[in-house]
Design a protein around this motif. Structure first.
Motif, PDB file in Angstrom:
ATOM      1  N   GLN A 252      -2.523   7.386  -2.234  1.00  0.00           N
ATOM      2  CA  GLN A 252      -3.910   7.834  -2.081  1.00  0.00           C
ATOM      3  C   GLN A 252      -4.864   6.655  -2.264  1.00  0.00           C
TER       4      GLN A 252
ATOM      5  N   GLY B 196      -4.997  15.344  -6.995  1.00  0.00           N
ATOM      6  CA  GLY B 196      -3.971  14.486  -6.410  1.00  0.00           C
ATOM      7  C   GLY B 196      -2.715  14.350  -7.235  1.00  0.00           C
TER       8      GLY B 196
ATOM      9  N   PHE C 269      -4.956   8.700   2.846  1.00  0.00           N
ATOM     10  CA  PHE C 269      -3.690   8.916   2.153  1.00  0.00           C
ATOM     11  C   PHE C 269      -2.567   8.941   3.177  1.00  0.00           C
TER      12      PHE C 269
END
Length: 325
Positions: free
Chosen positions: A238, A196, A258
């Motif tokens: 997220q 991420g 997300f």
């Protein structure tokens, strides 16, 4: 940019390198910024193994970036690659046009690299996209879909992958449900770039405004603000959820939702609403042959990568709920 294609005809590489060498050493004016692109062919027989051209940066690539003694250069050898980039240019950007994770220890050891850009393999549009990013016409806003470990040996499949164990016929995946970032969370292992992760030309602040239960869904409201003063940008909020630590074995946290902002100008903000199905938090119970939500506390974390989050809410489930039998 200087393009280096692994697997190209050696003479072509030498010709490009000699041309670059002549330009740098023969001209009085030296441009301030240099881009060096490393591209990895996708047709290598043994992929993601600790050898040159796979998960490891080839020595030729490193020679092209690191400073070396020009007096020791050998004619028509790979030493003619632009190894003077790190010392000859005030700004050096390395572009990784690759299809997967590589070991970047060599790159990180070189002083003089100002930035590393990961493009992935986008095909014939790559050049235009990279040009827009490097000139500031567009802003990077992508996030990693893989965890980049500190060392090749940190990957759980490294010892038995491909020919590393001498067996080219069978592969055994032993991670179970602890795949990717879940494995590193379980081992409490430091990583280089977490799942991420992704930088931008600007910075953002992320604040959880509200978390509420609506029917069978959980709604998380997040305010994202561009805190920079010069560049616009987009950010990805997220949401990771930690289930109660009882019942079936579970990862410490899992990505459950997300959302990405629009292009935000400096000082501008946007409120995002992320809807998470409560049923998606269920685990399979082998004893009862059913998907169920374990009773206890569900911790919701919000951030911009798996390793950069804050606790946004705790939702308590008083009793076990069967979702699907």
């Amino acid at each position: 940019p200087f393009w280096l294609f692994e697997g190209e005809v050696q003479a072509d590489i030498q010709a490009n390198a000699i041309q670059t060498e002549t330009h740098i050493r023969g001209d009085d004016e030296i441009t301030e910024t240099r881009h060096f692109l490393v591209e990895r062919s996708g047709s290598v027989n043994f992929k993601r193994v600790p050898v040159d051209g796979s998960s490891k940066m080839p020595d030729a690539h490193m020679d092209a970036i690191e400073p070396f003694n020009y007096d020791e250069m050998v004619p028509f050898s790979t030493a003619y690659l632009p190894g003077f980039l790190a010392e000859k240019y005030a700004k050096l950007i390395v572009v990784l046009n690759i299809g997967g994770v590589i070991d970047t220890r060599e790159l990180r050891s070189i002083q003089g690299i100002n930035a590393v850009v990961l493009t992935g393999q986008m095909g014939n549009i790559t050049g235009l996209t990279v040009a827009d990013l490097l000139t500031g016409k567009a802003q990077p806003s992508g996030k990693l879909t893989d965890t980049w470990a500190e060392h090749y040996s940190d990957y759980p499949s490294s010892e038995g992958f491909s020919g590393n164990d001498g067996d080219l016929c069978d592969e055994y995946y032993t991670e179970g449900i602890f795949v990717g970032y879940r494995y590193y969370d379980r081992k409490k292992m430091d990583v280089l770039f977490p799942f991420g992760f992704g930088l931008s030309y600007t910075t953002f602040d992320m604040e959880t405004v509200k978390t509420e239960v609506e029917g069978g869904d959980i709604l998380v409201s997040i305010r994202v603000r561009n805190t920079g003063s010069e560049y616009s940008g987009r950010e990805v909020a997220q949401i990771y959820v930690s289930a109660p630590a009882k019942g079936p074995v579970k990862p410490w946290q899992e990505l459950r939702g997300f959302a990405k902002t629009r292009l935000l100008a400096p000082g501008e903000e946007e409120n995002l609403r992320v809807r998470i199905k409560a049923a998606s938090l269920a685990s399979f119970c082998p004893k009862c042959s059913a998907w169920a939500l374990t009773d206890g506390d569900y911790i919701f974390r919000v951030g911009n990568s798996s390793r950069n989050t804050h606790v946004a809410a705790v939702i308590h489930l008083p009793e076990r709920v069967t979702v699907k039998e």
